[in-house]
Design a protein around this motif. Structure first.
Motif, PDB file in Angstrom:
ATOM      1  N   PRO A   1       0.817  -1.225   0.000  1.00  0.00           N
ATOM      2  CA  PRO A   1       0.000   0.000   0.000  1.00  0.00           C
ATOM      3  C   PRO A   1       0.848   1.271   0.000  1.00  0.00           C
ATOM      4  O   PRO A   1       0.456   2.284  -0.583  1.00  0.00           O
ATOM      5  CB  PRO A   1      -0.823  -0.142   1.281  1.00  0.00           C
ATOM      6  CG  PRO A   1      -0.965  -1.623   1.460  1.00  0.00           C
ATOM      7  CD  PRO A   1       0.351  -2.204   1.000  1.00  0.00           C
ATOM      8  N   GLY A   2       2.004   1.228   0.640  1.00  0.00           N
ATOM      9  CA  GLY A   2       2.905   2.385   0.658  1.00  0.00           C
ATOM     10  C   GLY A   2       3.506   2.714  -0.690  1.00  0.00           C
ATOM     11  O   GLY A   2       4.094   3.795  -0.863  1.00  0.00           O
ATOM     12  N   ASP A   3       3.349   1.803  -1.668  1.00  0.00           N
ATOM     13  CA  ASP A   3       3.829   2.069  -3.023  1.00  0.00           C
ATOM     14  C   ASP A   3       2.821   2.901  -3.812  1.00  0.00           C
ATOM     15  O   ASP A   3       3.122   3.335  -4.929  1.00  0.00           O
ATOM     16  CB  ASP A   3       4.061   0.747  -3.776  1.00  0.00           C
ATOM     17  CG  ASP A   3       5.157  -0.095  -3.155  1.00  0.00           C
ATOM     18  OD1 ASP A   3       5.072  -1.341  -3.267  1.00  0.00           O
ATOM     19  OD2 ASP A   3       6.089   0.477  -2.543  1.00  0.00           O
ATOM     20  N   SER A   4       1.650   3.094  -3.251  1.00  0.00           N
ATOM     21  CA  SER A   4       0.613   3.863  -3.938  1.00  0.00           C
ATOM     22  C   SER A   4       1.107   5.288  -4.168  1.00  0.00           C
ATOM     23  O   SER A   4       1.373   6.033  -3.217  1.00  0.00           O
ATOM     24  CB  SER A   4      -0.675   3.883  -3.109  1.00  0.00           C
ATOM     25  OG  SER A   4      -1.194   2.579  -2.963  1.00  0.00           O
ATOM     26  N   ALA A   5       1.235   5.651  -5.420  1.00  0.00           N
ATOM     27  CA  ALA A   5       1.807   6.938  -5.806  1.00  0.00           C
ATOM     28  C   ALA A   5       1.670   7.070  -7.317  1.00  0.00           C
ATOM     29  O   ALA A   5       1.149   6.167  -7.981  1.00  0.00           O
ATOM     30  CB  ALA A   5       3.287   7.016  -5.411  1.00  0.00           C
ATOM     31  N   THR A   6       2.134   8.191  -7.844  1.00  0.00           N
ATOM     32  CA  THR A   6       2.208   8.356  -9.287  1.00  0.00           C
ATOM     33  C   THR A   6       3.632   8.060  -9.737  1.00  0.00           C
ATOM     34  O   THR A   6       4.597   8.541  -9.129  1.00  0.00           O
ATOM     35  CB  THR A   6       1.802   9.776  -9.706  1.00  0.00           C
ATOM     36  OG1 THR A   6       0.468  10.027  -9.284  1.00  0.00           O
ATOM     37  CG2 THR A   6       1.875   9.935 -11.220  1.00  0.00           C
ATOM     38  N   TYR A   7       3.754   7.268 -10.771  1.00  0.00           N
ATOM     39  CA  TYR A   7       5.068   6.881 -11.285  1.00  0.00           C
ATOM     40  C   TYR A   7       5.259   7.476 -12.677  1.00  0.00           C
ATOM     41  O   TYR A   7       4.386   7.384 -13.535  1.00  0.00           O
ATOM     42  CB  TYR A   7       5.188   5.353 -11.334  1.00  0.00           C
ATOM     43  CG  TYR A   7       5.231   4.749  -9.958  1.00  0.00           C
ATOM     44  CD1 TYR A   7       4.047   4.552  -9.245  1.00  0.00           C
ATOM     45  CD2 TYR A   7       6.439   4.418  -9.354  1.00  0.00           C
ATOM     46  CE1 TYR A   7       4.074   4.035  -7.960  1.00  0.00           C
ATOM     47  CE2 TYR A   7       6.467   3.899  -8.067  1.00  0.00           C
ATOM     48  CZ  TYR A   7       5.284   3.716  -7.383  1.00  0.00           C
ATOM     49  OH  TYR A   7       5.315   3.214  -6.096  1.00  0.00           O
ATOM     50  N   PHE A   8       6.413   8.101 -12.854  1.00  0.00           N
ATOM     51  CA  PHE A   8       6.751   8.688 -14.148  1.00  0.00           C
ATOM     52  C   PHE A   8       7.991   7.998 -14.704  1.00  0.00           C
ATOM     53  O   PHE A   8       8.997   7.854 -13.997  1.00  0.00           O
ATOM     54  CB  PHE A   8       7.058  10.178 -14.018  1.00  0.00           C
ATOM     55  CG  PHE A   8       5.878  11.039 -13.682  1.00  0.00           C
ATOM     56  CD1 PHE A   8       5.637  11.439 -12.380  1.00  0.00           C
ATOM     57  CD2 PHE A   8       5.014  11.466 -14.685  1.00  0.00           C
ATOM     58  CE1 PHE A   8       4.550  12.255 -12.067  1.00  0.00           C
ATOM     59  CE2 PHE A   8       3.927  12.281 -14.381  1.00  0.00           C
ATOM     60  CZ  PHE A   8       3.695  12.661 -13.074  1.00  0.00           C
ATOM     61  N   CYS A   9       7.926   7.600 -15.968  1.00  0.00           N
ATOM     62  CA  CYS A   9       9.151   7.239 -16.650  1.00  0.00           C
ATOM     63  C   CYS A   9       9.678   8.507 -17.317  1.00  0.00           C
ATOM     64  O   CYS A   9       8.942   9.481 -17.502  1.00  0.00           O
ATOM     65  CB  CYS A   9       8.918   6.138 -17.677  1.00  0.00           C
ATOM     66  SG  CYS A   9       7.808   6.586 -19.029  1.00  0.00           S
ATOM     67  N   ALA A  10      10.940   8.497 -17.645  1.00  0.00           N
ATOM     68  CA  ALA A  10      11.541   9.666 -18.276  1.00  0.00           C
ATOM     69  C   ALA A  10      12.711   9.217 -19.144  1.00  0.00           C
ATOM     70  O   ALA A  10      13.170   8.073 -19.059  1.00  0.00           O
ATOM     71  CB  ALA A  10      12.000  10.671 -17.220  1.00  0.00           C
ATOM     72  N   ALA A  11      13.172  10.135 -19.972  1.00  0.00           N
ATOM     73  CA  ALA A  11      14.314   9.853 -20.839  1.00  0.00           C
ATOM     74  C   ALA A  11      15.112  11.133 -21.003  1.00  0.00           C
ATOM     75  O   ALA A  11      14.569  12.232 -20.947  1.00  0.00           O
ATOM     76  CB  ALA A  11      13.853   9.323 -22.191  1.00  0.00           C
ATOM     77  N   SER A  12      16.392  10.936 -21.230  1.00  0.00           N
ATOM     78  CA  SER A  12      17.283  12.086 -21.358  1.00  0.00           C
ATOM     79  C   SER A  12      18.285  11.836 -22.467  1.00  0.00           C
ATOM     80  O   SER A  12      18.672  10.695 -22.722  1.00  0.00           O
ATOM     81  CB  SER A  12      17.975  12.318 -20.019  1.00  0.00           C
ATOM     82  OG  SER A  12      19.195  12.945 -20.155  1.00  0.00           O
ATOM     83  N   LEU A  13      18.707  12.923 -23.119  1.00  0.00           N
ATOM     84  CA  LEU A  13      19.698  12.844 -24.182  1.00  0.00           C
ATOM     85  C   LEU A  13      21.106  12.905 -23.602  1.00  0.00           C
ATOM     86  O   LEU A  13      21.321  13.440 -22.519  1.00  0.00           O
ATOM     87  CB  LEU A  13      19.505  14.010 -25.153  1.00  0.00           C
ATOM     88  CG  LEU A  13      18.204  14.013 -25.957  1.00  0.00           C
ATOM     89  CD1 LEU A  13      18.021  15.348 -26.661  1.00  0.00           C
ATOM     90  CD2 LEU A  13      18.196  12.880 -26.964  1.00  0.00           C
ATOM     91  N   PRO A  14      22.074  12.371 -24.316  1.00  0.00           N
ATOM     92  CA  PRO A  14      23.448  12.464 -23.841  1.00  0.00           C
ATOM     93  C   PRO A  14      24.019  13.849 -24.103  1.00  0.00           C
ATOM     94  O   PRO A  14      23.421  14.666 -24.789  1.00  0.00           O
ATOM     95  CB  PRO A  14      24.165  11.420 -24.698  1.00  0.00           C
ATOM     96  CG  PRO A  14      23.386  11.381 -25.969  1.00  0.00           C
ATOM     97  CD  PRO A  14      21.954  11.641 -25.582  1.00  0.00           C
ATOM     98  N   GLY A  15      25.181  14.067 -23.571  1.00  0.00           N
ATOM     99  CA  GLY A  15      25.835  15.345 -23.848  1.00  0.00           C
ATOM    100  C   GLY A  15      26.571  15.864 -22.640  1.00  0.00           C
ATOM    101  O   GLY A  15      26.341  15.454 -21.522  1.00  0.00           O
ATOM    102  N   GLY A  16      27.482  16.787 -22.894  1.00  0.00           N
ATOM    103  CA  GLY A  16      28.285  17.320 -21.814  1.00  0.00           C
ATOM    104  C   GLY A  16      27.669  18.506 -21.124  1.00  0.00           C
ATOM    105  O   GLY A  16      28.142  18.931 -20.086  1.00  0.00           O
ATOM    106  N   SER A  17      26.602  19.057 -21.666  1.00  0.00           N
ATOM    107  CA  SER A  17      26.005  20.218 -21.012  1.00  0.00           C
ATOM    108  C   SER A  17      24.666  19.815 -20.396  1.00  0.00           C
ATOM    109  O   SER A  17      24.229  18.687 -20.510  1.00  0.00           O
ATOM    110  CB  SER A  17      25.802  21.354 -22.010  1.00  0.00           C
ATOM    111  OG  SER A  17      24.979  20.937 -23.058  1.00  0.00           O
ATOM    112  N   ALA A  18      24.067  20.757 -19.734  1.00  0.00           N
ATOM    113  CA  ALA A  18      22.833  20.446 -19.019  1.00  0.00           C
ATOM    114  C   ALA A  18      21.760  19.932 -19.968  1.00  0.00           C
ATOM    115  O   ALA A  18      21.599  20.397 -21.081  1.00  0.00           O
ATOM    116  CB  ALA A  18      22.341  21.698 -18.313  1.00  0.00           C
ATOM    117  N   ARG A  19      21.043  18.957 -19.541  1.00  0.00           N
ATOM    118  CA  ARG A  19      19.956  18.383 -20.341  1.00  0.00           C
ATOM    119  C   ARG A  19      18.710  18.267 -19.489  1.00  0.00           C
ATOM    120  O   ARG A  19      18.775  18.107 -18.302  1.00  0.00           O
ATOM    121  CB  ARG A  19      20.332  16.991 -20.844  1.00  0.00           C
ATOM    122  CG  ARG A  19      21.343  17.003 -21.961  1.00  0.00           C
ATOM    123  CD  ARG A  19      20.733  17.500 -23.250  1.00  0.00           C
ATOM    124  NE  ARG A  19      21.681  17.463 -24.362  1.00  0.00           N
ATOM    125  CZ  ARG A  19      22.422  18.480 -24.716  1.00  0.00           C
ATOM    126  NH1 ARG A  19      22.321  19.622 -24.066  1.00  0.00           N
ATOM    127  NH2 ARG A  19      23.255  18.367 -25.717  1.00  0.00           N
TER     128      ARG A  19
END
Lengths: 114, 115
Positions: free
Chosen positions: A82-100
């Motif tokens: 029951p403590g797992d009840s929450a909203t779950y988001f997947c996400a993705a990010s691009l590579p690179g040396g600067s902020a993404r």
């Protein structure tokens, strides 16, 4: 255009069951795939993350399965509580040396029944 | 351990007013991101700063502006507020300008309600 598509929108699981949330992405340049857990009124908290060179990663009750050829990845929550009840988001990010920035999926509202 | 600190936690403003949100990243984190999350929506990237310079820009309205200061804290300024600006605004930080390989830490957010 939603670059990361997440399903289902909501999920109800009995205590002790397995929760499975799926995500699909479009951009093959993404190289980092985290999952976030968010409780109401709180900021997203990182659960587990995976890179494309790994097909599976497990941390405790949480497992990410990654299918690079299908451009899909999923979160499995074993022995859901029951403590797992929450909203779950997947996400993705691009590579690179600067902020993404992260591209989020639309979220899955998980309810674990006692 | 210190986390990302956001202030204020709650803010109520009237239409056409101005609001300023503040974000204090984790110590030694030089990169700050701002996200907007509407009710029942996923977080939408607004803007990010790396070493006090704007590094990426997302769906941030022209009415909004932001900056990062010498102590790495950031402020999001929102003018001519509209009802649709009501949302939870998250700040997040990472070290060294990278996400991949580093955990991105989110603050608890600032609730903005425009009436």
């Amino acid at each position: 255009q939603q670059q990361v598509k997440q399903s289902p929108q909501s999920l109800i699981v009995q205590k002790g069951g397995i929760s499975i949330i799926n995500c699909a992405y479009e951009n093959t340049a993404f190289d980092y795939f985290p999952w976030y857990q968010q409780f109401p009124g709180k900021g997203p908290a990182l659960l587990i993350a995976i890179r494309p060179d790994v097909s599976e990663k497990k941390e405790g009750r949480f497992t990410i399965s990654f299918n690079k050829s299908a451009k899909q990845f999923s979160l499995h929550i074993m022995d859901s509580q029951p403590g797992d009840s929450a909203t779950y988001f997947c996400a993705a990010s691009l590579p690179g040396g600067s902020a993404r920035q992260l591209t989020f999926g639309s979220g899955t509202q998980l309810t674990v029944l006692p | 351990a210190a986390g990302v600190i956001q202030s204020p936690r709650h803010l109520i403003k009237e239409k056409r007013e101005t609001a300023t949100l503040k974000c204090y990243p984790i110590p030694r984190h030089d990169t700050v991101y701002w996200y907007q999350q509407g009710p029942g929506q996923d977080p939408q990237f607004l803007i990010s700063f790396y070493e006090k310079m704007q590094s990426d820009k997302g769906s941030i309205p022209d009415r909004f502006s932001a900056q990062q200061f010498s102590d790495y804290h950031s402020e999001l300024n929102m003018s001519s507020l509209e009802l649709g600006d009501s949302a939870l605004y998250f700040c997040a930080s990472t070290p060294n300008g990278r996400i991949s390989g580093n955990t991105i830490y989110f603050g608890e957010g600032s609730w903005l309600t425009v009436v």
